[in-house]
Design an enzyme around this catalytic site. Structure first.
Site, PDB file in Angstrom:
ATOM      1  N   CYS A 141       0.733  -1.480   0.291  1.00 16.73           N
ATOM      2  CA  CYS A 141       0.314   0.196  -0.122  1.00 16.73           C
ATOM      3  C   CYS A 141       1.005   1.333  -0.181  1.00 16.73           C
ATOM      4  O   CYS A 141       1.587   1.514  -1.094  1.00 16.73           O
ATOM      5  CB  CYS A 141      -0.926  -0.276   1.100  1.00 16.73           C
ATOM      6  SG  CYS A 141      -2.404   1.750   1.186  1.00 16.73           S
ATOM      7  N   HIS A 165      -4.141  -5.404  -0.470  1.00 15.10           N
ATOM      8  CA  HIS A 165      -3.561  -5.470   0.911  1.00 15.10           C
ATOM      9  C   HIS A 165      -3.967  -7.165   1.527  1.00 15.10           C
ATOM     10  O   HIS A 165      -4.367  -7.693   2.009  1.00 15.10           O
ATOM     11  CB  HIS A 165      -4.384  -5.161   2.134  1.00 15.10           C
ATOM     12  CG  HIS A 165      -4.055  -3.432   1.744  1.00 15.10           C
ATOM     13  ND1 HIS A 165      -3.037  -3.169   2.631  1.00 15.10           N
ATOM     14  CD2 HIS A 165      -4.896  -2.701   2.200  1.00 15.10           C
ATOM     15  CE1 HIS A 165      -4.049  -1.140   2.804  1.00 15.10           C
ATOM     16  NE2 HIS A 165      -4.754  -1.241   1.670  1.00 15.10           N
ATOM     17  N   GLU A 167      -1.920  -8.445   4.067  1.00 15.53           N
ATOM     18  CA  GLU A 167      -1.527  -8.684   5.392  1.00 15.53           C
ATOM     19  C   GLU A 167      -3.210  -8.853   5.814  1.00 15.53           C
ATOM     20  O   GLU A 167      -3.487  -9.565   7.237  1.00 15.53           O
ATOM     21  CB  GLU A 167      -0.888  -7.663   5.744  1.00 15.53           C
ATOM     22  CG  GLU A 167      -1.928  -6.120   6.842  1.00 15.53           C
ATOM     23  CD  GLU A 167      -1.428  -5.560   4.910  1.00 15.53           C
ATOM     24  OE1 GLU A 167      -2.861  -4.609   5.379  1.00 15.53           O
ATOM     25  OE2 GLU A 167      -1.227  -5.573   3.841  1.00 15.53           O
TER      26      GLU A 167
END
Length: 237
Positions: free
Chosen positions: A106, A209, A211
């Site tokens: 990001c 993203h 994560e």
């Protein structure tokens, strides 16, 4: 020996404190690494020396990159953290000099592009409106739009697919690509969503993203896995 990964800290302006999203650590841990959050402030020489104790660098999401980094005037729609830009500038320069593997997520793709000579859209809704959702609502562990993975890129070699569903939460993005970077994926509305640098052992960055989604998505976790493979001694990517 498990690779030890330096992870750039997130900063809470209101609380004046450092913090971390567990998904960054979890993705590294699942891939067989040991994550360590870095300080936000360090002398330039100390920050560079700090990296010598690590096997890779993860540049996380968070604040906008300062427009001065890419020679632009602030439009008034940026929320910046000067300390992050200063610290990460030293870290990125040192990592590239050492040929240490780097993964950006990001803000990470935005900062890497800006630091290497590219430019950014400071605010997508006003500068580049689109029907594609780039600011999804939670939960974040789901796809909200598609990206096209370009053939003959490291990301395609990893995933073996031309289309990937991604989550998306950002208001800035790569505008002009830095000369040393190569596009690996683009969104349905043409935004650059993933880049790499081929002259280094491993420099990848994605706009979405992993994560938030690596715990249940094989493709998203695979990005962390590829990063950690590059961080192991005598690795080949």
């Amino acid at each position: 020996m498990k690779p030890v990964i330096a992870v750039t800290a997130l900063y809470d302006d209101e609380k004046e404190s450092l913090w971390m999203l567990p998904g960054y650590f979890d993705g590294i841990t699942r891939a067989g690494g040991i994550p360590v959050m870095l300080p936000l402030h360090a002398e330039q020489e100390d920050a560079a020396e700090l990296l010598r104790t690590f096997d890779g660098l993860l540049i996380t999401g968070g604040h906008d990159t300062m427009p001065q980094t890419y020679g632009a005037e602030d439009s008034g729609k940026c929320t910046v953290c000067a300390a992050r830009d200063e610290m990460e500038s030293v870290l990125l320069e040192s990592a590239l000099r050492m040929d240490l593997p780097v993964l950006g997520i990001c803000r990470g793709i935005q900062f890497i592009n800006a630091a290497l000579g590219g430019t950014l859209y400071q605010d997508l809704p006003s500068e580049r409106p689109s029907k594609i959702s780039h600011a999804m609502q939670p939960p974040y562990d789901r796809g909200v739009h598609q990206v096209t993975v370009l053939p003959n890129t490291p990301l395609y070699e990893l995933l073996k697919t031309e289309t990937l569903s991604v989550n998306s939460y950002h208001h800035q993005a790569v505008r002009e690509l830095a000369p040393s970077l190569e596009v690996m994926a683009v969104s349905e509305d043409g935004l650059i969503e993933a880049v790499c640098r081929r002259d280094k052992r491993f420099v990848w960055a994605v706009q979405w993203h992993p994560e938030f989604w690596g715990h249940s998505s094989r493709e998203q976790q695979a990005i962390f896995d590829a990063f950690l493979r590059a961080c192991r001694p005598n690795s080949e990517t």
